[in-house]
Design a protein around this motif. Structure first.
Motif, short mmCIF file in Angstrom:
data_model
loop_
_atom_site.label_atom_id
_atom_site.label_comp_id
_atom_site.label_asym_id
_atom_site.label_seq_id
_atom_site.Cartn_x
_atom_site.Cartn_y
_atom_site.Cartn_z
N VAL A 688 0.87 -1.17 0.00
CA VAL A 688 0.00 0.00 0.00
C VAL A 688 0.91 1.22 0.00
CG1 VAL A 688 -1.79 1.25 1.24
CG2 VAL A 688 -1.79 -1.24 1.24
N SER A 689 0.99 1.90 -1.14
CA SER A 689 1.96 2.98 -1.33
C SER A 689 1.24 4.28 -1.66
CB SER A 689 2.92 2.64 -2.47
OG SER A 689 3.55 1.40 -2.25
N VAL A 690 1.81 5.38 -1.19
CA VAL A 690 1.24 6.71 -1.43
C VAL A 690 2.38 7.67 -1.75
CG1 VAL A 690 0.10 8.68 -0.36
CG2 VAL A 690 -0.81 6.39 -0.02
N SER A 691 2.17 8.50 -2.77
CA SER A 691 3.14 9.55 -3.11
C SER A 691 2.78 10.83 -2.36
CB SER A 691 3.14 9.80 -4.62
OG SER A 691 3.70 8.70 -5.29
N PHE A 692 3.78 11.46 -1.76
CA PHE A 692 3.61 12.69 -0.99
C PHE A 692 4.33 13.82 -1.72
CE2 PHE A 692 2.68 9.51 2.06
CZ PHE A 692 2.09 10.07 3.16
N ASP A 693 3.81 15.05 -1.53
CA ASP A 693 4.63 16.21 -1.88
C ASP A 693 4.90 17.00 -0.61
OD1 ASP A 693 2.48 17.86 -1.26
OD2 ASP A 693 2.05 18.46 -3.31
N ARG A 694 5.51 18.18 -0.75
CA ARG A 694 6.02 18.91 0.42
C ARG A 694 4.92 19.22 1.44
NH1 ARG A 694 10.70 21.44 1.17
NH2 ARG A 694 11.22 21.28 -1.04
N GLU A 695 3.69 19.45 0.99
CA GLU A 695 2.61 19.84 1.90
C GLU A 695 1.75 18.65 2.35
OE1 GLU A 695 2.38 22.87 3.15
OE2 GLU A 695 4.16 23.39 1.97
N SER A 696 2.07 17.47 1.87
CA SER A 696 1.24 16.30 2.18
C SER A 696 1.54 15.76 3.57
CB SER A 696 1.46 15.18 1.16
OG SER A 696 1.15 15.62 -0.13
N SER A 697 0.52 15.26 4.23
CA SER A 697 0.70 14.58 5.51
C SER A 697 -0.52 13.70 5.78
CB SER A 697 0.90 15.56 6.67
OG SER A 697 -0.31 16.25 6.95
N VAL A 698 -0.27 12.61 6.49
CA VAL A 698 -1.34 11.73 6.98
C VAL A 698 -1.19 11.65 8.49
CG1 VAL A 698 -2.26 9.40 7.00
CG2 VAL A 698 -1.46 10.39 4.86
N THR A 699 -2.23 12.00 9.22
CA THR A 699 -2.20 11.95 10.68
C THR A 699 -3.25 10.96 11.16
OG1 THR A 699 -1.46 14.24 10.85
CG2 THR A 699 -2.43 13.26 12.82
N TYR A 700 -2.77 9.98 11.91
CA TYR A 700 -3.66 8.98 12.51
C TYR A 700 -3.85 9.35 13.98
CZ TYR A 700 -5.61 4.40 13.73
OH TYR A 700 -6.43 3.39 14.16
N THR A 701 -5.10 9.57 14.40
CA THR A 701 -5.40 9.93 15.78
C THR A 701 -5.83 8.68 16.53
OG1 THR A 701 -6.16 12.11 15.04
CG2 THR A 701 -6.79 11.41 17.28
N PHE A 702 -5.12 8.40 17.61
CA PHE A 702 -5.46 7.23 18.40
C PHE A 702 -6.66 7.53 19.28
CE2 PHE A 702 -1.13 6.50 17.21
CZ PHE A 702 -1.07 5.13 17.01
N GLN A 703 -7.55 6.56 19.38
CA GLN A 703 -8.76 6.75 20.18
C GLN A 703 -8.38 6.90 21.64
OE1 GLN A 703 -10.67 3.16 18.69
NE2 GLN A 703 -12.35 4.42 17.97
N GLU A 704 -8.95 7.89 22.30
CA GLU A 704 -8.65 8.10 23.72
C GLU A 704 -9.55 7.24 24.59
OE1 GLU A 704 -8.37 12.25 24.87
OE2 GLU A 704 -8.59 12.79 22.77
N PRO A 705 -9.06 6.81 25.77
CA PRO A 705 -7.64 6.90 26.14
C PRO A 705 -6.90 5.71 25.55
CG PRO A 705 -8.90 6.00 27.96
CD PRO A 705 -9.89 6.27 26.85
N PHE A 706 -5.72 5.94 25.09
CA PHE A 706 -4.92 4.86 24.49
C PHE A 706 -3.52 4.93 25.04
CE2 PHE A 706 -3.96 1.76 21.32
CZ PHE A 706 -2.61 1.95 21.08
N SER A 707 -3.01 3.80 25.44
CA SER A 707 -1.61 3.72 25.85
C SER A 707 -1.06 2.43 25.29
CB SER A 707 -1.48 3.71 27.37
OG SER A 707 -0.14 3.51 27.74
N VAL A 708 0.14 2.50 24.76
CA VAL A 708 0.72 1.33 24.12
C VAL A 708 0.74 0.14 25.05
CG1 VAL A 708 2.84 0.39 23.15
CG2 VAL A 708 2.12 2.69 22.57
N MET A 709 1.07 0.36 26.30
CA MET A 709 1.19 -0.79 27.18
C MET A 709 0.47 -0.61 28.52
SD MET A 709 2.60 -3.28 25.80
CE MET A 709 3.27 -3.49 24.17
#
Length: 988
Positions: A688-709
Motif C-alpha cells: 500500500v503505497s502513497v506519493s507525498f509532496d512537500r505539503e502532504s501529511s497523513v495523521t492517525y489519531t489514536f482513540q482516547e484513552p490509548f496507551s501502548v502498554m
C-alpha cells in the motif's frame, strides 16, 4: 611469618607501622593451627607484647527500621561544647532513598538533614529564606553492607565522612548548635515536614557527642522515643540470594522487592524470562519480515541464548542459514592417511543451539564439494576411507554428500553417472585430470559437519580442493503441530510441568464450543489451569500456596468462531500475565512475601482434565511450554478421541496469508483478514503505497484513552515496566529530498518518537521518553538514504533496547537512557508535521520540510495508518492534508534509478553529441521500423491469446462443476477481486 605486625629484623618489639589491635580466630597456615601452637608455647612460635587467648567482642545491639513511612528513632543530645556537636553511627539498607538523620539547629530556623538519595548520601543545611547548602558523599550505599557515618560540627564547618573516606564539608556563616532531639530514620509528622521517605534498614553503634547510645535502654523506654522499630536484630532479607533473575540478568533490590536488569541478555519481562527474538526464520516470515540477518532463539525462554542467522525468504521455503569459519573453497596441503589434513568448523552458534535449530526444522542440508586430481576419497584395498568427516556429536562419518549414511559412496553412484562406473565416486577413479564429487548431506541427526579429514594429497601430482557449505534448514515443525479433540472425555497427557519458579505457555486454538479446558496440571494443593471459561473469555488460574489466583481476558467478539486464536500465559515469582490475540495484556502482581514455588505432581493434561470433565472440543496447535515444543501429533496417534492435525485450509504449513494477515476459514474456502497488516490484496501481499509532496501529511489519531502498554487487569498494579514498553515500526520509502520527515509519534504527555533523514540524507531516530531529559538520538545509517532507491526500515523496542534494521542489513542494537512507556499516544503523522510543540530543533526543521517521495506499507504496532488513510477517508481518526496519490514505491524507485543513470550519462552524451547526430538519425529510423513491426506482431499474438483464454475459461467452468469445493474457493477469491477492483481499494 608474622601475624598482627611487621617487626624490624633484629629489633623485637619494634614495628614498621602501627600493629593490629583486636581479635583473630581460626588462624591457620598450610593447615597448621597457629593459635593452638602459641597457646601451647611451642618453640617455633614467638609472641611480642600483650597477646592473650580470649576475646570479648563488644555487644553490638542493632535496631531495624521496618516502615518507609512511620519508622523513626528520637534521641536527646548530650550537652556539647557551644557551637559543636557530633553524631556517629553505622547503617545498612537496600533502598536507594531514605532519611537517615534530621536535627533542628540554633539560631532558628535552621535544620540539618542527612539522607540517601539516588543511592548516594546527601547532607543538606536548610537556612532561613529557603537557602540551602548541600554536599554528597559515598557511592552506592544501598548495597546491603554496613557503612560508617561520622557527622561533625566544629569551627564554622560541618563535616561528613563515610567509611573513612575524605570528608565533605559545608561552611557556616555563624556558630550553630543542635536544638532538641536527633531524629534517626525519620521523624513524627508533627515535629518535622520531610518529603523523603523514612529509612528502611538497620542501624548500630549510634553515638551522639562521643557518647554511645544504649539501645537496650531505648527499647525499655528509659531513653528517647521510637516507632516501628525492632531491637536486638538486623532483620533484612536478601531478595537477590538466590538470584531469581533468569538468563544471567543482574538482580537489584529494595526493602520489599527485587528487580531484574535484562539489558544485554536478549530477554525481557519481570524476571527476564521471555526472549525478545523469534524462535525461527519461519516465524519472522509470518510476521511480515523479509530476507536478512536475524537473531533467533530456538528454545524461546529456555536456557539456550539467541544466535544470529541469515533468513533467506526469497523462495517459497524459508531457509535458515548458519555459516561457519571456512565456507570458501580450501586447497588441501600435503596429507596422508597416517597424517591427514584436518579442519575444525566453528559455527556462529553453540552445539546445543545447532542441535535445537536442526531438531526443530523440517529438513536440513549441507553441501560438500571435493575437487580432485589424483586424490581419492574411499578407494583403498582394505576398504578404509582416505577422507571422512565428523558429525555434530563428534562421530566419524565416511559417506559423502548425496548418499545414504553408512555407505562409502558419492552422489554420482546413486545417479549412475560417475566418470568410471567401476568406482562409486568420480575422485576414486584417481585420474590425472580434475574431477569433482558434489553432494548434499541431508541426514538431520548427523548435521552439521564439525570437522573434516583428508588423507590423499601426498602423492606426486595429487591435488585437492574441498568446500563445505553453510548449514541450511527450512520449516518449523512446531508451528503447525496440531491435534483435534472430538470427544469431551478425551485428552493428551505429558510429563509433569517443570514450572516451580517460572513458566510460560503458548498455543493456538480454534473451536465452536462455548467452553473447555485447554490444559491442567495439579499437585497436592497447587495447580495451574488454562481454559475457555465462556465463549468470549479465556481464564488463567493457578495456586502456589497463596490461594487461587485468577486472570481473565474478555474479547468483544466470540472466540468460539472456528478461527485460530493465540493464547500466551506466564507466571513467575513477581507476576502473572495473560495474552489473547492482540487484546490488552493482563497482569496480576504476586504477593510481596508469599509462596514462590509451584509444586506439581500429576501429569500435564492437554485438552481436558484429570476428572475428564469440561474437556475441550476443537483444535490446539503449536503448544510450547518454557521454550519446549510439545509433539501433539505423535501423542494423538495413540489416543482415542484425538486425531493428528487439524482440518481446514488455514491449518497447513503453507502461508496462505502474508505480512501478519490472518487466515479465516470459510465453509468452502478461506479469506485473509488484512486488518492487522500494512499490506492489502486478497492474501495481504500487495504493498500500500502513497506519493507525498512537500505539503502532504497523513495523521492517525489514536482513540482516547490509548496507551501502548497500559493494559492491565483491574487488580494488577504497576510493577516493572521493562516488559511493557515496546514499539514495532516498519515502513518503506523512496525519496531524493533531504532533510525529510518520515514518521512522528507524539503523546499527550509530550513524549515523541521521530524518524527523519538529516541534511546529508542519513537516517536518524529520536526517542524523547522523559520530558525532563534530552532525547536519545541514534544514527544507524550514516550513508545517504535519499538516493531515489527503495529502502525498508524496521524498528523494534523492548524496554531500553532498541533494534534497527535497514533493508536486509543486520539488526543493530542501541540502548536508550530510559525504559519508559509511551503514555497515552495522541498522533502518528507521516510527512509534514503541523503541530510542532516540544520537538527539538533538528526534528522541527525536518518536520517543516515534510516529505517528497513515496511511503509504503507503514506499520506501527498493530496500526497500519497509510492503509487506513486509503480505505477510511471519511474516518474521524484520519486527517489528510495536501495532495496524496496512490502509487507504487517499487516501480517509482526503479524509474528514479533509471533517471539517475540517465543524468549520470548526460554529460558524456553531450560531449559526443556533435559527432554522432547522423548515426543517431539512422539508428532512430531503424528503431522506429522495428517498433512498428513489433507492435503489429504483438497485436496478432494478443488476439490469439485472448481466443485461447476464452477457450480455457469455458473448459475450466466445466471442470469446476466436477469439483464443487474448488469452485466455491475460486468463486470466493473472484468475488474478492471484483469488490477490490470496483471500489479501487485494498481488501481488508
Amino acid at each position: 611469618l608474622s601475624f598482627g605486625g611487621i617487626p624490624l629484623p633484629g629489633k623485637p618489639g619494634t614495628f614498621l607501622r602501627k600493629n593490629f589491635n583486636g581479635c583473630m580466630e581460626n588462624l591457620y597456615y598450610n593447615g597448621i593451627n597457629v593459635i593452638d601452637l602459641a597457646k601451647r608455647r611451642k618453640p617455633q612460635i614467638h609472641s611480642v607484647g600483650n597477646v592473650t587467648f580470649s576475646c570479648s567482642p563488644p555487644q553490638l545491639v542493632a535496631c531495624t527500621f521496618l516502615s518507609s513511612s512511620s519508622s523513626f528513632l528520637s534521641l536527646p543530645s548530650a550537652a556539647p561544647a557551644t557551637g559543636e556537636f557530633s553524631v556517629r553511627f553505622q547503617f545498612r539498607t537496600w533502598n536507594p532513598e531514605g532519611l537517615l538523620l534530621s536535627v533542628q539547629l540554633n539560631p532558628s530556623p535552621q535544620k540539618l538533614e542527612l539522607q540517601i538519595s539516588n543511592s548516594w548520601l546527601h547532607l543538606t543545611l536548610h537556612s532561613a529564606g529557603r537557602q540551602r547548602s548541600e554536599v554528597s558523599a559515598g557511592r552506592r550505599v544501598n548495597d546491603g553492607l554496613w557503612h560508617a557515618v561520622s557527622l561533625t560540627c566544629r569551627n564554622l564547618q560541618i563535616s561528613l565522612t563515610v567509611d573513612g573516606e575524605p570528608s565533605s564539608n559545608v561552611d557556616l556563616w555563624e556558630q550553630v548548635e543542635s536544638k532538641g532531639s536527633f531524629y534517626f530514620g525519620g521523624c513524627p509528622p508533627m515535629d518535622c515536614h520531610v518529603h523523603t521517605p523514612a529509612f528502611q534498614g538497620c542501624m548500630q553503634l549510634i553515638s551522639i557527642n562521643n557518647q554511645l547510645v544504649n539501645l537496650t535502654h531505648v527499647q525499655q523506654g528509659f531513653l528517647g522515643n521510637y516507632n516501628e522499630l525492632q531491637f536486638d536484630t538486623c532483620n533484612m532479607k536478601d531478595r537477590c540470594l538466590p538470584n531469581l533473575c533468569e538468563h544471567g540478568a543482574r538482580c537489584s533490590q529494595t526493602w520489599s522487592s527485587f528487580s531484574c536488569d535484562c539489558s544485554g541478555t536478549g530477554y525481557s519481562g519481570a524476571t527476564c524470562h521471555n526472549s525478545i527474538y523469534e524462535s525461527s526464520c519461519e516465524t519472522y516470515k509470518l510476521s511480515g519480515s523479509s530476507s536478512g540477518f536475524y537473531f533467533i532463539d530456538p528454545d524461546g525462554s529456555g536456557p539456550l541464548g539467541p544466535t544470529q542467522v541469515y533468513c533467506n525468504m526469497t523462495e517459497k521455503k524459508v531457509w535458515t542459514v548458519l555459516s561457519h569459519n571456512s565456507t570458501a573453497p580450501v586447497r588441501v596441503p600435503t596429507s596422508s592417511p597416517q597424517k591427514p589434513y584436518n579442519m575444525k568448523f566453528s559455527y556462529n552458534a553453540s552445539a546445543d543451539q545447532l542441535r535445537a535449530v536442526v531438531s526443530g526444522s523440517d529438513q536440513c542440508q549441507q553441501e560438500v564439494v571435493y575437487t580432485c586430481k589424483r586424490s581419492r576419497l574411499f578407494n583403498t584395498k582394505d576398504g578404509s576411507p582416505l577422507s571422512w568427516w565428523l558429525d555434530r556429536e563428534g562421530e566419524r562419518r565416511s559417506y559423502w554428500g548425496g548418499f545414504l549414511p553408512g555407505v562409502q559412496q558419492c552422489s554420482c553412484s546413486l545417479e549412475e553417472n560417475c566418470m568410471d562406473m567401476n568406482y562409486f565416486c568420480n575422485c576414486d577413479a584417481d585420474r590425472d585430470t580434475w574431477a569433482n564429487d558434489t553432494g548434499i548431506l541431508s541426514y538431520k541427526d548427523h548435521l552439521p559437519v564439525s570437522q573434516i579429514f583428508i588423507g590423499d594429497t601426498n602423492r606426486t601430482g595429487s591435488e585437492a580442493v574441498y568446500h563445505v557449505g553453510p548449514l541450511r534448514c527450512y520449516g518449523d515443525k512446531s508451528i503447525w503441530n496440531a491435534a483435534s479433540f472430538y470427544q469431551e472425555s478425551s485428552y493428551l497427557y505429558f510429563p509433569t510441568l517443570q514450572a516451580e519458579l517460572a513458566s510460560d505457555i503458548s498455543f493456538y486454538f480454534k473451536t465452536s464450543t462455548p467452553s473447555g479446558v485447554f490444559l491442567e496440571n495439579q499437585g497436592l494443593k497447587d495447580f495451574i489451569r488454562l481454559e475457555l471459561s465462556s465463549p468470549s473469555v479465556v481464564t488463567f488460574s493457578f495456586d502456589v500456596g497463596n490461594g487461587p489466583a485468577v486472570l481473565s481476558v474478555k474479547s468483544h467478539l466470540p472466540l468460539n468462531d472456528r478461527q485460530w486464536h493465540y493464547v500466551r500465559a506466564e507466571r513467575n515469582v513477581k507476576e502473572a500475565s495473560l495474552q489473547v490475540d492482540q487484546l490488552p495484556l493482563r497482569f496480576l502482581e504476586a504477593p510481596a512475601d508469599g509462596h514462590l514455588r509451584l509444586q506439581l505432581s500429576s501429569q500435564l493434561f492437554v485438552g481436558g482434565t484429570a476428572s475428564q470433565q469440561r474437556g475441550f472440543l476443537g483444535c490446539i496447535r503449536s503448544l510450547t511450554v518454557n521454550g519446549r515444543s510439545f509433539d501433539l501429533e505423535e501423542r494423538a496417534k495413540m489416543t482415542p478421541g484425538v486425531s493428528s492435525g487439524c482440518p481446514g485450509y488455514c491449518s497447513g504449513s503453507s502461508s496462505l496469508c502474508h505480512n501478519r494477515g490472518r487466515c479465516i476459514e470459510k465453509n468452502n474456502g478461506y479469506i485473509c483478514d488484512c486488518s492487522q497488516s500494512a499490506y492489502g490484496g486478497t492474501t495481504c501481499n500487495q504493498e500500500v503505497s502513497v506519493s507525498f509532496d512537500r505539503e502532504s501529511s497523513v495523521t492517525y489519531t489514536f482513540q482516547e484513552p490509548f496507551s501502548v502498554m497500559q493494559n492491565r487487569s483491574s487488580q494488577a498494579s504497576s510493577v516493572s515496566t521493562d516488559s511493557r514498553a515496546r514499539e514495532d515500526v516498519a515502513f518503506s520509502f523512496v525519496t531524493s529530498q533531504r532533510p525529510s520527515m518520515l514518521l512522528t509519534v507524539s503523546t499527550f504527555s509530550q513524549q515523541y518518537i521521530a524518524v527523519i533523514l538529516t541534511r546529508n540524507g542519513s537516517l536518524q531516530i529520536w526517542y524523547h521518553l522523559q520530558t525532563d531529559r534530552s532525547p536519545d538520538v541514534f544514527s544507524p545509517a550514516l550513508g545517504n538514504l535519499a538516493d531515489g532507491r527503495l529502502h525498508r526500515i524496521r524498528i523494534h523496542r523492548v524496554g531500553k533496547n532498541l533494534y534497527v534494521q535497514i533493508d536486509q542489513d543486520i539488526h543493530r542494537k542501541y540502548t536508550l537512557s530510559s525504559d519508559a512507556e509511551l503514555i497515552l499516544i495522541r498522533y502518528l503523522t507521516l510527512g509534514k508535521v503541523i503541530r510542532m510543540e516540544n520537538l527539538d530543533e533538528e526534528v522541527m526543521k525536518a518536520a517543516s520540510k515534510g516529505f517528497i517521495g513515496c511511503l509504503s506499507s507503514v506499520q506501527f504496532n498493530h496500526v497500519a495508518p497509510l492503509k487506513a488513510a486509503l480505505t477510511n477517508r471519511g474516518s474521524s481518526l484520519i486527517s489528510i492534508r495536501g495532495p496524496m496519490v496512490q502509487s507504487n514505491c517499487g516501480a517509482l524507485a526503479e524509474s528514479t534509478s533509471h533517471t539517475l543513470q540517465d543524468q549520470a550519462g548526460k554529460e558524456d552524451k553531450e560531449q559526443h553529441g556533435g559527432s554522432t547526430q547522423k548515426d543517431l538519425a539512422v539508428i532512430a529510423g531503424v528503431v522506429t521500423a522495428v517498433v512498428f513491426i513489433a507492435v503489429c506482431a504483438l497485436a496478432v499474438v494478443s488476439r490469439l491469446l485472448y481466443q485461447q483464454r476464452q477457450a480455457q475459461r469455458n473448459s475450466s467452468i466445466k471442470e469446476e462443476h466436477r469439483h464443487s469445493t474448488y469452485t466455491d474457493y475460486r468463486t470466493e477469491l473472484h468475488l474478492h477481486n471484483s469488490v477490490r477492483d470496483s471500489v479501487k481499494e485494498y481488501y481488508i
